[in-house]
Write an enzyme that holds these catalytic residues in place. Structure first.
Site, PDB file in Angstrom:
ATOM      1  N   TYR A 105      41.858  48.330  39.490  1.00  0.00           N
ATOM      2  CA  TYR A 105      40.509  48.185  40.043  1.00  0.00           C
ATOM      3  C   TYR A 105      40.320  46.693  40.296  1.00  0.00           C
ATOM      4  CZ  TYR A 105      35.488  49.152  40.750  1.00  0.00           C
ATOM      5  OH  TYR A 105      34.226  49.257  41.286  1.00  0.00           O
ATOM      6  N   LEU A 106      39.105  46.200  40.261  1.00  0.00           N
ATOM      7  CA  LEU A 106      38.883  44.796  40.628  1.00  0.00           C
ATOM      8  C   LEU A 106      39.595  43.823  39.689  1.00  0.00           C
ATOM      9  CD1 LEU A 106      37.338  43.518  43.005  1.00  0.00           C
ATOM     10  CD2 LEU A 106      36.894  45.915  42.730  1.00  0.00           C
ATOM     11  N   CYS A 107      39.772  44.215  38.425  1.00  0.00           N
ATOM     12  CA  CYS A 107      40.471  43.335  37.475  1.00  0.00           C
ATOM     13  C   CYS A 107      41.911  43.101  37.929  1.00  0.00           C
ATOM     14  CB  CYS A 107      40.473  43.958  36.082  1.00  0.00           C
ATOM     15  SG  CYS A 107      38.837  44.005  35.319  1.00  0.00           S
ATOM     16  N   ASP A 108      42.606  44.201  38.156  1.00  0.00           N
ATOM     17  CA  ASP A 108      44.015  44.135  38.570  1.00  0.00           C
ATOM     18  C   ASP A 108      44.135  43.453  39.939  1.00  0.00           C
ATOM     19  OD1 ASP A 108      46.720  44.632  38.315  1.00  0.00           O
ATOM     20  OD2 ASP A 108      46.514  46.793  38.035  1.00  0.00           O
ATOM     21  N   TYR A 126      43.612  39.781  39.528  1.00  0.00           N
ATOM     22  CA  TYR A 126      44.750  39.184  38.827  1.00  0.00           C
ATOM     23  C   TYR A 126      45.943  39.018  39.770  1.00  0.00           C
ATOM     24  CZ  TYR A 126      47.854  38.273  34.815  1.00  0.00           C
ATOM     25  OH  TYR A 126      48.720  37.708  33.905  1.00  0.00           O
TER      26      TYR A 126
END
EC number: 3.4.19.3
Length: 221
Positions: free
Chosen positions: A146-149, A152
């Protein structure tokens, strides 16, 4: 100090059931604590939107030219402070805060499927768990697609691996904002020590190589 290290740390805005995003609360707590005199810390809140991330990250890297960028995100599944080892390029189907997801479902058409951080997260995890910070740290290789991955991977791609991602649990499950801020401070300080060590080793290897060549030439003269 002229040679201050520049570190950028980001948290995310609220999304879904996370009406208060523990990641941004933790980052603000880290900003209050600081990273010591030798480190210039810049923090910012990132929108939970693919297109905003796509435009924000290149400007963060370009404007600040940091030694390290650390992104912090919240995970409802996490019960520890979790260090993510790698970012993934594909599989972004989940809609963001604007009900958008990339048509290609990937970060960048030309990038590899997975990029690892130059930092050894297992080593950092062990150091922090051996300290008296009082917060459990673990390592993961899946930042969740999601936005985290997405954030990153994009940062690892832009910063040639000089990025890190930390997932924190929601506030009070079990840690307070002060606990999370303290844990982030310990984690980022260990990351900087490890980067310093890596740089020293690289210089040492380079110098050995130069001396070796010099001796060889000497031997033939």
């Amino acid at each position: 100090m002229a040679n201050k290290k520049k570190v950028v740390v980001t948290g995310f805005e609220p999304f879904g059931e996370h009406t208060v995003n523990a990641s941004w609360v933790a980052v603000q707590e880290l900003e209050r604590l600081g990273l010591g005199e030798a480190v210039d810390l810049y923090v910012c809140e990132v929108p939970v939107e693919y297109q905003a991330v796509e435009s924000l990250l290149p400007s963060l890297w370009k404007q600040h030219q940091p030694q390290l960028v650390v992104h912090v995100g919240v995970s409802g599944l996490a019960t520890t402070v979790t260090l993510e080892q790698c970012g993934h390029n594909k599989g972004y189907k989940r809609l963001d805060n604007c009900n958008f997801c990339p048509a290609s479902q990937c970060c960048t058409e030309t990038g590899p499927d997975c990029i690892n951080s130059v930092l050894d997260m297992d080593a950092i995890c062990k150091k922090v768990n051996d300290s008296d910070v009082g917060v459990a740290v673990s390592v993961s290789k899946d930042a969740g697609r999601y936005l985290c991955d997405y954030t990153y991977y994009s940062s690892l791609y832009l910063g040639h691996g000089h990025a890190a991602f930390v997932h924190v649990p929601p506030l009070g499950k079990p840690y307070s904002s002060q606990d999370l801020g303290r844990a982030l401070q310990a984690v980022v300080q260990e990351m900087l020590k490890l980067l310093e060590l890596n740089n020293t080793e690289e210089e040492h290897t380079h110098n050995e190589h130069c001396n070796h060549k010099h001796q060889q030439q000497h031997a033939h003269s």
